[in-house]
Design a protein around this motif. Structure first.
Motif, short mmCIF file in Angstrom:
data_model
loop_
_atom_site.label_atom_id
_atom_site.label_comp_id
_atom_site.label_asym_id
_atom_site.label_seq_id
_atom_site.Cartn_x
_atom_site.Cartn_y
_atom_site.Cartn_z
N ASN A 149 33.47 -22.05 78.15
CA ASN A 149 33.45 -23.46 77.75
C ASN A 149 34.01 -23.68 76.35
O ASN A 149 34.18 -24.82 75.94
CB ASN A 149 32.02 -24.00 77.81
N PHE A 150 34.31 -22.63 75.61
CA PHE A 150 34.77 -22.76 74.23
C PHE A 150 36.21 -23.27 74.20
O PHE A 150 37.08 -22.76 74.87
CB PHE A 150 34.68 -21.41 73.51
N ILE A 151 36.44 -24.34 73.40
CA ILE A 151 37.78 -24.88 73.23
C ILE A 151 38.29 -24.56 71.84
O ILE A 151 39.41 -24.13 71.66
CB ILE A 151 37.81 -26.41 73.47
N GLY A 152 37.47 -24.79 70.84
CA GLY A 152 37.87 -24.52 69.47
C GLY A 152 36.79 -24.92 68.51
O GLY A 152 35.66 -25.21 68.89
N GLU A 153 37.15 -24.97 67.24
CA GLU A 153 36.21 -25.37 66.20
C GLU A 153 36.75 -26.57 65.48
O GLU A 153 37.95 -26.67 65.22
CB GLU A 153 36.01 -24.23 65.20
N ASP A 155 35.63 -28.71 62.03
CA ASP A 155 34.77 -28.73 60.84
C ASP A 155 33.68 -27.67 60.93
O ASP A 155 32.52 -27.90 60.62
CB ASP A 155 34.14 -30.11 60.62
N GLY A 156 34.03 -26.50 61.44
CA GLY A 156 33.10 -25.39 61.51
C GLY A 156 32.13 -25.45 62.67
O GLY A 156 31.26 -24.61 62.82
N LYS A 157 32.24 -26.46 63.52
CA LYS A 157 31.35 -26.58 64.68
C LYS A 157 32.12 -26.22 65.93
O LYS A 157 33.30 -26.54 66.07
CB LYS A 157 30.82 -28.02 64.81
N ARG A 158 31.43 -25.55 66.85
CA ARG A 158 32.04 -25.18 68.13
C ARG A 158 32.20 -26.41 69.01
O ARG A 158 31.30 -27.21 69.12
CB ARG A 158 31.16 -24.17 68.85
N VAL A 159 33.38 -26.54 69.68
CA VAL A 159 33.64 -27.64 70.60
C VAL A 159 33.85 -27.01 71.97
O VAL A 159 34.65 -26.10 72.15
CB VAL A 159 34.89 -28.45 70.20
N SER A 160 33.09 -27.52 72.95
CA SER A 160 33.20 -26.99 74.31
C SER A 160 33.78 -28.05 75.23
O SER A 160 33.95 -29.22 74.86
CB SER A 160 31.82 -26.56 74.81
N VAL A 161 34.07 -27.65 76.45
CA VAL A 161 34.59 -28.57 77.46
C VAL A 161 33.57 -29.66 77.73
O VAL A 161 33.92 -30.84 77.89
CB VAL A 161 34.94 -27.79 78.75
N ASP A 162 32.30 -29.32 77.76
CA ASP A 162 31.25 -30.31 77.99
C ASP A 162 31.23 -31.34 76.88
O ASP A 162 31.02 -32.54 77.12
CB ASP A 162 29.89 -29.62 78.12
N ASP A 163 31.43 -30.89 75.62
CA ASP A 163 31.47 -31.82 74.49
C ASP A 163 32.62 -32.82 74.66
O ASP A 163 32.48 -34.01 74.37
CB ASP A 163 31.64 -31.06 73.18
N LEU A 164 33.74 -32.35 75.11
CA LEU A 164 34.91 -33.23 75.33
C LEU A 164 34.62 -34.25 76.43
O LEU A 164 34.96 -35.43 76.30
CB LEU A 164 36.13 -32.41 75.72
N ARG A 165 34.05 -33.82 77.50
CA ARG A 165 33.73 -34.73 78.61
C ARG A 165 32.78 -35.82 78.14
O ARG A 165 32.93 -36.99 78.49
CB ARG A 165 33.11 -33.96 79.77
N GLU A 166 31.78 -35.44 77.36
CA GLU A 166 30.80 -36.41 76.85
C GLU A 166 31.48 -37.41 75.93
O GLU A 166 31.19 -38.62 75.97
CB GLU A 166 29.68 -35.65 76.11
N LEU A 167 32.43 -36.96 75.10
CA LEU A 167 33.16 -37.84 74.20
C LEU A 167 34.01 -38.84 75.00
O LEU A 167 34.04 -40.03 74.68
CB LEU A 167 34.06 -37.00 73.27
N ILE A 168 34.65 -38.38 76.06
CA ILE A 168 35.48 -39.26 76.89
C ILE A 168 34.62 -40.29 77.60
O ILE A 168 34.97 -41.48 77.66
CB ILE A 168 36.31 -38.43 77.89
N ARG A 169 33.48 -39.91 78.11
CA ARG A 169 32.58 -40.87 78.80
C ARG A 169 32.07 -41.92 77.86
O ARG A 169 31.90 -43.07 78.22
CB ARG A 169 31.41 -40.11 79.42
N SER A 170 31.80 -41.54 76.61
CA SER A 170 31.23 -42.49 75.65
C SER A 170 32.28 -43.54 75.23
O SER A 170 31.92 -44.63 74.81
CB SER A 170 30.69 -41.76 74.42
#
Length: 172
Positions: A149-153, A155-170
């Motif tokens: 699920n790891f996409i990248g970082e 600002d020092g925080k891990r970004v996952s595929v689930d984080d991206l999906r949640e951002l798109i839904r919001s």
């Protein structure tokens, strides 16, 4: 006499000085004859002034080709025939326009197209046997990349595929 230049595509007027001498002059008739290989064109003349004869030659564009033709002035008085003048007449067009088609092969224009393709990144866990990381930072980086699920970082925080999906839904 030298050549006389005439136009094929215009009416032409020719004038000649003609002197008739004799003790008993009769009525004179005047003709102008153009001779080609297989044809003769004859034009009647009129007396324009005393001692002057005029001939009007109409447009000959559709009857003759450009070139030089033998010509003669004929005078007929009663039953007598005279040819006091012969010359060459050069017929040409006053204006000549020619056109030629130019064919050029068509060059195909280079076209580039692109489209967006979205795909889910697939990372597989590396198989390491008896391998020890040389530095602690490299080991941490490999651990982050091995997470599916790891996409990248950011600002020092891990970004996952689930984080991206949640951002798109919001944002909807």
């Amino acid at each position: 006499m030298s050549d006389i230049a005439l136009y094929l595509d215009q009416d032409n007027e020719l004038r000649f000085n003609v002197a008739i001498e004799g003790s008993k002059p009769g009525t004179a008739k005047y003709r102008l004859v153009f001779e080609g290989r297989n044809f003769n064109y004859t034009f009647n003349g009129k007396q324009a002034a005393p001692g002057e004869v005029s001939f009007v030659i109409p447009t000959m564009k559709n009857l003759m080709k450009e070139g030089s033709y033998h010509a003669a002035l004929e005078v007929m008085i009663d039953d007598r025939y005279f040819t006091p003048l012969t010359f060459d007449a050069s017929f040409e067009e006053s204006v000549k326009v020619t056109a030629e088609a130019v064919s050029r092969p068509t060059v195909k224009k280079t076209a580039v197209s692109a489209s967006m393709v979205t795909a889910r990144p697939t990372f597989s866990k590396p198989v390491l046997e008896n391998a020890a990381p040389t530095r602690p930072a490299q080991a941490a980086h490999r651990k982050l990349e091995s997470d599916v699920n790891f996409i990248g970082e950011v600002d020092g925080k891990r970004v996952s595929v689930d984080d991206l999906r949640e951002l798109i839904r919001s944002r909807r």
